[in-house]
Design a protein around this motif. Structure first.
Motif, PDB file in Angstrom:
ATOM      1  N   ASP A 217     129.209  91.095  92.486  1.00  0.00           N
ATOM      2  CA  ASP A 217     129.044  90.579  93.843  1.00  0.00           C
ATOM      3  C   ASP A 217     129.274  89.076  93.891  1.00  0.00           C
ATOM      4  O   ASP A 217     128.548  88.339  94.546  1.00  0.00           O
ATOM      5  N   SER A 218     130.318  88.631  93.162  1.00  0.00           N
ATOM      6  CA  SER A 218     130.635  87.210  93.150  1.00  0.00           C
ATOM      7  C   SER A 218     131.310  86.766  94.436  1.00  0.00           C
ATOM      8  O   SER A 218     131.467  85.576  94.683  1.00  0.00           O
ATOM      9  N   GLY A 219     131.737  87.712  95.226  1.00  0.00           N
ATOM     10  CA  GLY A 219     132.365  87.380  96.494  1.00  0.00           C
ATOM     11  C   GLY A 219     133.868  87.248  96.387  1.00  0.00           C
ATOM     12  O   GLY A 219     134.454  87.350  95.313  1.00  0.00           O
ATOM     13  N   VAL A 220     134.498  87.025  97.520  1.00  0.00           N
ATOM     14  CA  VAL A 220     135.948  86.868  97.614  1.00  0.00           C
ATOM     15  C   VAL A 220     136.250  85.440  98.049  1.00  0.00           C
ATOM     16  O   VAL A 220     135.666  84.936  99.013  1.00  0.00           O
ATOM     17  N   GLU A 221     137.148  84.786  97.347  1.00  0.00           N
ATOM     18  CA  GLU A 221     137.532  83.429  97.722  1.00  0.00           C
ATOM     19  C   GLU A 221     138.356  83.475  99.009  1.00  0.00           C
ATOM     20  O   GLU A 221     139.328  84.220  99.110  1.00  0.00           O
ATOM     21  N   PHE A 222     137.968  82.664  99.978  1.00  0.00           N
ATOM     22  CA  PHE A 222     138.614  82.632 101.290  1.00  0.00           C
ATOM     23  C   PHE A 222     139.076  81.203 101.550  1.00  0.00           C
ATOM     24  O   PHE A 222     138.265  80.276 101.615  1.00  0.00           O
ATOM     25  N   ILE A 223     140.385  81.012 101.683  1.00  0.00           N
ATOM     26  CA  ILE A 223     140.972  79.685 101.823  1.00  0.00           C
ATOM     27  C   ILE A 223     141.560  79.528 103.223  1.00  0.00           C
ATOM     28  O   ILE A 223     142.227  80.436 103.738  1.00  0.00           O
ATOM     29  N   GLU A 224     141.329  78.369 103.831  1.00  0.00           N
ATOM     30  CA  GLU A 224     141.911  78.049 105.127  1.00  0.00           C
ATOM     31  C   GLU A 224     142.977  76.966 104.948  1.00  0.00           C
ATOM     32  O   GLU A 224     142.796  76.030 104.172  1.00  0.00           O
ATOM     33  N   ALA A 225     144.075  77.093 105.675  1.00  0.00           N
ATOM     34  CA  ALA A 225     145.156  76.111 105.579  1.00  0.00           C
ATOM     35  C   ALA A 225     145.798  75.947 106.954  1.00  0.00           C
ATOM     36  O   ALA A 225     145.626  76.784 107.844  1.00  0.00           O
ATOM     37  N   ARG A 226     146.546  74.860 107.108  1.00  0.00           N
ATOM     38  CA  ARG A 226     147.267  74.621 108.358  1.00  0.00           C
ATOM     39  C   ARG A 226     148.706  74.266 108.023  1.00  0.00           C
ATOM     40  O   ARG A 226     148.966  73.494 107.089  1.00  0.00           O
ATOM     41  N   ALA A 227     149.638  74.844 108.756  1.00  0.00           N
ATOM     42  CA  ALA A 227     151.063  74.582 108.558  1.00  0.00           C
ATOM     43  C   ALA A 227     151.619  73.922 109.808  1.00  0.00           C
ATOM     44  O   ALA A 227     151.530  74.492 110.906  1.00  0.00           O
ATOM     45  N   ARG A 228     152.202  72.736 109.652  1.00  0.00           N
ATOM     46  CA  ARG A 228     152.738  72.002 110.791  1.00  0.00           C
ATOM     47  C   ARG A 228     154.158  72.474 111.109  1.00  0.00           C
ATOM     48  O   ARG A 228     155.106  71.689 111.158  1.00  0.00           O
TER      49      ARG A 228
ATOM     50  N   ARG B 124     139.963  87.411  89.231  1.00  0.00           N
ATOM     51  CA  ARG B 124     139.377  87.697  90.543  1.00  0.00           C
ATOM     52  C   ARG B 124     140.135  88.879  91.141  1.00  0.00           C
ATOM     53  O   ARG B 124     141.350  88.973  90.995  1.00  0.00           O
ATOM     54  N   LEU B 125     139.443  89.735  91.824  1.00  0.00           N
ATOM     55  CA  LEU B 125     140.069  90.984  92.261  1.00  0.00           C
ATOM     56  C   LEU B 125     140.734  90.869  93.630  1.00  0.00           C
ATOM     57  O   LEU B 125     141.644  91.637  93.926  1.00  0.00           O
ATOM     58  N   LEU B 126     140.297  89.928  94.427  1.00  0.00           N
ATOM     59  CA  LEU B 126     140.897  89.724  95.744  1.00  0.00           C
ATOM     60  C   LEU B 126     140.722  88.271  96.143  1.00  0.00           C
ATOM     61  O   LEU B 126     139.631  87.712  96.020  1.00  0.00           O
ATOM     62  N   VAL B 127     141.806  87.654  96.598  1.00  0.00           N
ATOM     63  CA  VAL B 127     141.771  86.282  97.095  1.00  0.00           C
ATOM     64  C   VAL B 127     142.514  86.265  98.435  1.00  0.00           C
ATOM     65  O   VAL B 127     143.565  86.901  98.583  1.00  0.00           O
ATOM     66  N   VAL B 128     141.966  85.545  99.409  1.00  0.00           N
ATOM     67  CA  VAL B 128     142.482  85.575 100.779  1.00  0.00           C
ATOM     68  C   VAL B 128     142.808  84.152 101.247  1.00  0.00           C
ATOM     69  O   VAL B 128     142.100  83.199 100.897  1.00  0.00           O
ATOM     70  N   GLN B 129     143.871  84.023 102.036  1.00  0.00           N
ATOM     71  CA  GLN B 129     144.161  82.742 102.684  1.00  0.00           C
ATOM     72  C   GLN B 129     144.602  82.986 104.119  1.00  0.00           C
ATOM     73  O   GLN B 129     145.429  83.853 104.388  1.00  0.00           O
ATOM     74  N   ILE B 130     144.040  82.226 105.035  1.00  0.00           N
ATOM     75  CA  ILE B 130     144.463  82.235 106.426  1.00  0.00           C
ATOM     76  C   ILE B 130     145.159  80.904 106.701  1.00  0.00           C
ATOM     77  O   ILE B 130     144.630  79.840 106.384  1.00  0.00           O
ATOM     78  N   THR B 131     146.370  80.968 107.250  1.00  0.00           N
ATOM     79  CA  THR B 131     147.133  79.762 107.575  1.00  0.00           C
ATOM     80  C   THR B 131     147.390  79.736 109.076  1.00  0.00           C
ATOM     81  O   THR B 131     147.902  80.704 109.648  1.00  0.00           O
ATOM     82  N   PHE B 132     147.030  78.623 109.712  1.00  0.00           N
ATOM     83  CA  PHE B 132     147.204  78.458 111.148  1.00  0.00           C
ATOM     84  C   PHE B 132     148.456  77.638 111.416  1.00  0.00           C
ATOM     85  O   PHE B 132     148.648  76.565 110.844  1.00  0.00           O
ATOM     86  N   PHE B 133     149.320  78.145 112.312  1.00  0.00           N
ATOM     87  CA  PHE B 133     150.546  77.461 112.687  1.00  0.00           C
ATOM     88  C   PHE B 133     150.335  76.654 113.974  1.00  0.00           C
ATOM     89  O   PHE B 133     149.440  76.969 114.777  1.00  0.00           O
ATOM     90  N   ASP B 134     151.171  75.647 114.190  1.00  0.00           N
ATOM     91  CA  ASP B 134     151.061  74.814 115.385  1.00  0.00           C
ATOM     92  C   ASP B 134     151.189  75.615 116.672  1.00  0.00           C
ATOM     93  O   ASP B 134     150.601  75.267 117.699  1.00  0.00           O
ATOM     94  N   CYS B 135     151.964  76.696 116.617  1.00  0.00           N
ATOM     95  CA  CYS B 135     152.204  77.497 117.817  1.00  0.00           C
ATOM     96  C   CYS B 135     151.027  78.394 118.178  1.00  0.00           C
ATOM     97  O   CYS B 135     151.017  79.012 119.242  1.00  0.00           O
ATOM     98  N   GLY B 136     150.043  78.490 117.286  1.00  0.00           N
ATOM     99  CA  GLY B 136     148.906  79.371 117.531  1.00  0.00           C
ATOM    100  C   GLY B 136     148.937  80.649 116.718  1.00  0.00           C
ATOM    101  O   GLY B 136     147.948  81.370 116.639  1.00  0.00           O
ATOM    102  N   GLY B 137     150.084  80.942 116.117  1.00  0.00           N
ATOM    103  CA  GLY B 137     150.176  82.115 115.255  1.00  0.00           C
ATOM    104  C   GLY B 137     149.477  81.880 113.924  1.00  0.00           C
ATOM    105  O   GLY B 137     149.091  80.751 113.593  1.00  0.00           O
ATOM    106  N   VAL B 138     149.308  82.971 113.161  1.00  0.00           N
ATOM    107  CA  VAL B 138     148.634  82.860 111.868  1.00  0.00           C
ATOM    108  C   VAL B 138     149.354  83.705 110.824  1.00  0.00           C
ATOM    109  O   VAL B 138     150.077  84.657 111.146  1.00  0.00           O
TER     110      VAL B 138
END
Length: 411
Positions: free
Chosen positions: A63-74, A104-118
């Motif tokens: 139960d170490s958890g899942v690494e969750f990364i946030e990023a932004r793309a211009r 690690r068994l699962l790693v996640v990243q969410i990337t936000f675009f300038d247009c609002g998409g992800v």
């Protein structure tokens, strides 16, 4: 375990949709919603929050958890997915899937675009899950994010159906891992290209070849032609390994339907062995290779699976093939089809993905097949040496095509 330690990357791209709350001003709320729903979903998929121990055989459900990364793309999302470059896509991943062991068994990243998409990327360890399993997880997470309380339940008792056995060729798997000599390139087979391949492959004895059979056979054919051109006097066999999902092949199908893990085997197809280059001219036509692939799929029947559960039938077949590779008697390429996985149904409340991409693949001579956004077509992500890719691109361009970009063609 029969699967080497590496990550498989998925990148789901979602277009901005103000009516669904996917806008450039709503990123903080979306991120919190994703994290909370991910935490809730992991209670049903608890192994994914664990780690691979040092012996790379035992999964520690710590139960170490899942690494969750946030990023932004211009940049604008549509500029990214029109004619995407593999190296550019890597920045939307939380890690490089071609380097290091997948502890690690699962790693996640969410990337936000300038247009609002992800872009939502998932990198999962192939040690614990196949494509069917991870897409099921993604859909369960998406359903939870949408506020649904009833999601599909999965069991983690695959070992009770396929007890662990020693495999003498386990050291071989490191040999399969890709290196700097291998490059990944994406090929889009539209409806017209597939129709042309189907016309070439269809005969009185071979009816209705599938899209997966056609594209796999075409790539296998080019792979063999390049290999034979390098050493025209060599007497070798050539094999194609194609991942086969066992869930629908076991009788009754319900037995394995909701089993999480690597519930698959490789269908093994072989070209005519021990012939030199000049003898191949009229042997391996596209229809011959399609037929051999189809036979390899049919061979993995309920009886074959049962014999592999109680004995070593599959392991013996696999070991014989790997032994020939190590002796230099056989060259191979492998395939994994995601075409039946509902990757374009993964809706976190923002609508369905506008596109699903992957990046550099971690295994030598591996092709991953995915439905194009229009479904009728297939995208082939091919990881081979440069000379193979150059020949493949040359022959690919000779197949008639509409010439439309796959994303534009869907509106």
């Amino acid at each position: 375990m029969l699967i080497p330690s590496f990550y498989v990357p998925f990148i789901f791209f979602y277009k901005a949709d103000e009516s669904r709350g996917l806008t450039s001003s709503n990123h903080v709320h979306l991120s919190q919603q994703l994290k909370q729903s991910l935490s809730n979903t992991l209670t049903s998929f608890y192994p994914l929050a664990g780690r691979i121990e040092d012996d790379v055989v035992v999964v520690d459900s710590c139960d170490s958890g899942v690494e969750f990364i946030e990023a932004r793309a211009r940049v604008q999302l549509m500029n990214v997915i029109q004619g995407p470059e593999i190296e550019d896509l890597k920045q939307y991943l939380p890690l490089d899937p071609t380097t290091g062991e997948a502890r690690r068994l699962l790693v996640v990243q969410i990337t936000f675009f300038d247009c609002g998409g992800v872009a939502l990327a998932l990198c999962f360890s192939h040690k614990v899950a196949d494509c069917t399993s991870i897409v099921a997880f993604a859909n369960a997470w998406a359903a939870t994010c949408r506020g649904e309380t009833e999601v599909s339940r999965f069991s983690f008792n695959l070992g009770s159906y396929f007890p662990a056995r020693d495999f003498p060729g386990s050291d071989f798997w490191g040999f399969l891992l890709s290196d700097e000599n291998y490059v990944t390139k994406r090929f889009v087979f539209d409806e017209e290209k597939l129709a042309a391949l189907k016309q070439e492959a269809t005969s009185s004895s071979l009816k209705d070849p599938t899209r997966v059979e056609l594209v796999s056979a075409f790539i296998w054919k080019i792979f063999m032609e390049v290999a034979k051109s390098k050493n025209q006097e060599a007497r070798k066999a050539y094999a194609a390994l194609h991942a086969v999902n066992l869930r629908a092949r076991k009788i009754p199908p319900e037995l394995l339907q909701n089993v999480f893990g690597n519930c698959m085997m490789s269908g093994l197809a072989f070209s005519d062995a021990n012939v030199t280059c000049d003898q191949y001219e009229d042997v391996d036509e596209l229809r011959d290779l399609v037929s051999k692939l189809r036979s390899s799929f049919k061979r993995i029947s309920d009886d074959y699976i049962a014999e592999s559960q109680t004995g070593d039938r599959y392991l013996n077949d696999l070991y014989e093939m790997l032994s020939q590779v190590l002796k230099g008697e056989l060259e191979y390429c492998s395939f994994s089809s995601w075409c039946r996985s509902p990757v374009y149904e993964v809706d976190y409340g923002w609508g369905i993905p506008i596109w699903l991409g992957t990046t550099a693949l971690p295994l030598k001579n591996l092709t991953v097949l995915v439905n194009s956004r229009c479904v009728e077509g297939i995208e082939a992500w091919v990881n081979m040496k440069q000379d193979n890719l150059e020949m493949l691109e040359t022959q690919f361009k000779l197949i008639p095509s509409t010439g439309l970009k796959d994303l534009d063609a869907c509106g």
